[in-house]
Design a protein around this motif. Structure first.
Motif, PDB file in Angstrom:
ATOM      1  N   PRO A  56      50.045  36.499  39.697  1.00 39.39           N
ATOM      2  CA  PRO A  56      49.057  35.774  38.526  1.00 39.39           C
ATOM      3  C   PRO A  56      48.176  34.756  39.272  1.00 39.39           C
ATOM      4  O   PRO A  56      47.190  34.402  39.014  1.00 39.39           O
ATOM      5  N   HIS A  59      45.565  35.986  41.222  1.00 38.32           N
ATOM      6  CA  HIS A  59      44.559  36.736  40.236  1.00 38.32           C
ATOM      7  C   HIS A  59      43.555  35.352  39.832  1.00 38.32           C
ATOM      8  O   HIS A  59      42.332  35.702  39.672  1.00 38.32           O
ATOM      9  N   LEU A  78      49.146  34.504  28.785  1.00 39.55           N
ATOM     10  CA  LEU A  78      50.617  34.622  29.566  1.00 39.55           C
ATOM     11  C   LEU A  78      51.092  33.533  29.766  1.00 39.55           C
ATOM     12  O   LEU A  78      50.492  32.347  30.024  1.00 39.55           O
ATOM     13  N   ILE A  84      45.188  33.524  31.700  1.00 39.11           N
ATOM     14  CA  ILE A  84      45.325  34.937  31.996  1.00 39.11           C
ATOM     15  C   ILE A  84      45.667  35.645  30.538  1.00 39.11           C
ATOM     16  O   ILE A  84      46.500  35.118  29.850  1.00 39.11           O
ATOM     17  N   PRO A  86      46.913  38.548  28.520  1.00 40.96           N
ATOM     18  CA  PRO A  86      47.716  39.857  28.829  1.00 40.96           C
ATOM     19  C   PRO A  86      47.062  41.121  27.921  1.00 40.96           C
ATOM     20  O   PRO A  86      47.311  40.731  26.891  1.00 40.96           O
ATOM     21  N   ARG A 122      48.591  46.472  36.021  1.00 39.08           N
ATOM     22  CA  ARG A 122      49.892  46.197  36.226  1.00 39.08           C
ATOM     23  C   ARG A 122      50.914  47.530  35.889  1.00 39.08           C
ATOM     24  O   ARG A 122      51.536  48.080  36.868  1.00 39.08           O
ATOM     25  N   GLU A 275      49.593  47.956  30.616  1.00 40.62           N
ATOM     26  CA  GLU A 275      49.468  46.314  30.714  1.00 40.62           C
ATOM     27  C   GLU A 275      48.629  45.991  31.902  1.00 40.62           C
ATOM     28  O   GLU A 275      48.839  46.224  32.824  1.00 40.62           O
ATOM     29  N   HIS A 277      45.992  42.407  33.263  1.00 46.13           N
ATOM     30  CA  HIS A 277      45.826  40.992  32.989  1.00 46.13           C
ATOM     31  C   HIS A 277      44.423  40.573  33.173  1.00 46.13           C
ATOM     32  O   HIS A 277      43.979  40.999  34.312  1.00 46.13           O
ATOM     33  N   ARG A 278      43.909  39.786  32.193  1.00 43.95           N
ATOM     34  CA  ARG A 278      42.417  39.566  32.411  1.00 43.95           C
ATOM     35  C   ARG A 278      42.313  38.143  32.507  1.00 43.95           C
ATOM     36  O   ARG A 278      42.716  37.251  31.722  1.00 43.95           O
ATOM     37  N   THR A 279      41.327  37.807  33.692  1.00 47.30           N
ATOM     38  CA  THR A 279      40.744  36.444  33.564  1.00 47.30           C
ATOM     39  C   THR A 279      39.315  36.360  33.212  1.00 47.30           C
ATOM     40  O   THR A 279      38.760  37.528  33.189  1.00 47.30           O
TER      41      THR A 279
END
Ligand code: SIN
Length: 294
Positions: A56, A59, A78, A84, A86, A122, A275, A277-279
């Motif tokens: 993470p 990222h 997250l 982050i 999720p 992920r 799943e 993860h987005r920024t």
């Protein structure tokens, strides 16, 4: 097509989207290479990196080179990583609407909507769960000149209310049957006006900027008056030849430009976990195509 000295670029569709090969994002990219990544984003609108192995923190570090990262309202971040988001759906969930499941540009309900987003895969279902993007320059450029002139002078009202208002499409208020924790609050009902056609600050090109998730109506018109033209624009913007579709695998990263694209997460993988993860990268107030709109 631009030429690149530090990257290998492979377009995945005619309208938008390119895979970038030979880059390890777990280490800081030299500035010249990162500037080519930024150019590739401006040229291809959404770029993909496969087989990355990112914590993470890595990222966050890579995506924050595009700009400051935002904390996304309504959705629980997250643990330990407030920037982050999720994006999750569990194998037992049968949602009437998955998160991101209608065409949209991220957080267009904000005064300063995000420049872009970086989504890292992920857990990926064995089939389904693809993401589609559409090119909003092309959506604008293929309209008739007369309609372009009309749209250039219009604003549209955006709000998070249909998604995150009371009873909103993706709200679950922490129900343990859902992996994501999405809650409503008073910010969901606020409204903001953006130009219907925005000028991209880096490329100077005009892009259509209305979407079926967050746009409510044209500014100064009723919903009934707005709906027929908005529905036409949504259908036009999603024409198959304006889109690309990405098949995820664990370790894939997609970075897209929210100022000139829309995207949609397919909800076709019931019975499997997904799943990502987005920024979300901060942006500016959209620049109108017409000087009469401020
Ligand atoms: C999103 O809209 O940010 C999520 C897209 C996806 O899950 O594919």
């Amino acid at each position: 097509m631009n030429t690149y000295r530090h990257l290998e670029i492979h377009p995945i569709a005619g309208a938008l989207g390119a895979e970038i090969r030979g880059v390890d994002l777990s280490r800081p990219l030299p500035d010249e290479q990162f500037e080519e990544v930024r150019s590739a984003l401006h040229e291809h609108l959404v770029i993909f990196f496969r087989d990355q192995n990112l914590t993470p923190r890595q990222h966050v570090e890579f995506s924050s080179r595009f700009g400051e990262l935002l904390e996304v309202p309504f959705v629980r971040a997250l643990d330990g990583f407030p920037t982050i988001l999720p994006v999750m759906k569990g194998k037992a969930e049968k949602t009437r609407r998955n998160f991101g499941g209608l065409w949209h540009s991220d957080m267009s309900y904000s005064e300063k909507p995000p420049l872009g987003s970086a989504l890292y895969g992920r857990v990926i279902p064995p089939y389904g769960g693809d993401t589609m993007w559409a090119n909003m320059y092309r959506a604008y450029e293929t309209l008739s000149d007369r309609l372009k002139q009309v749209l250039d002078g219009l604003g549209a009202v955006h709000s998070a209310v249909r998604s995150y208002g009371a009873g909103g499409a993706v709200v679950n208020n922490g129900d343990p049957a859902h992996k994501m924790d999405v809650r409503t609050d008073e910010r969901a009902s606020s409204e903001v006006v953006h130009p219907v056609v925005r000028v991209h600050p880096a490329t100077g090109r005009k892009a259509l900027y209305v979407n079926s998730t967050y746009t409510l109506r044209f500014d100064g018109m009723t919903q009934e008056e707005s709906e027929p033209l908005l529905q036409f624009l949504y259908q036009h913007a999603a024409r198959p030849e304006f889109t690309c579709r990405f098949r995820w695998s664990p370790g894939s990263l997609a970075v897209w430009d929210n100022r000139c694209t829309q995207h949609l997460a397919m909800n076709d993988y019931d019975g499997f976990d997904r799943e990502l993860h987005r920024t979300t990268i901060s942006g500016d107030r959209p620049v109108p195509a017409s000087r009469t709109l401020q």
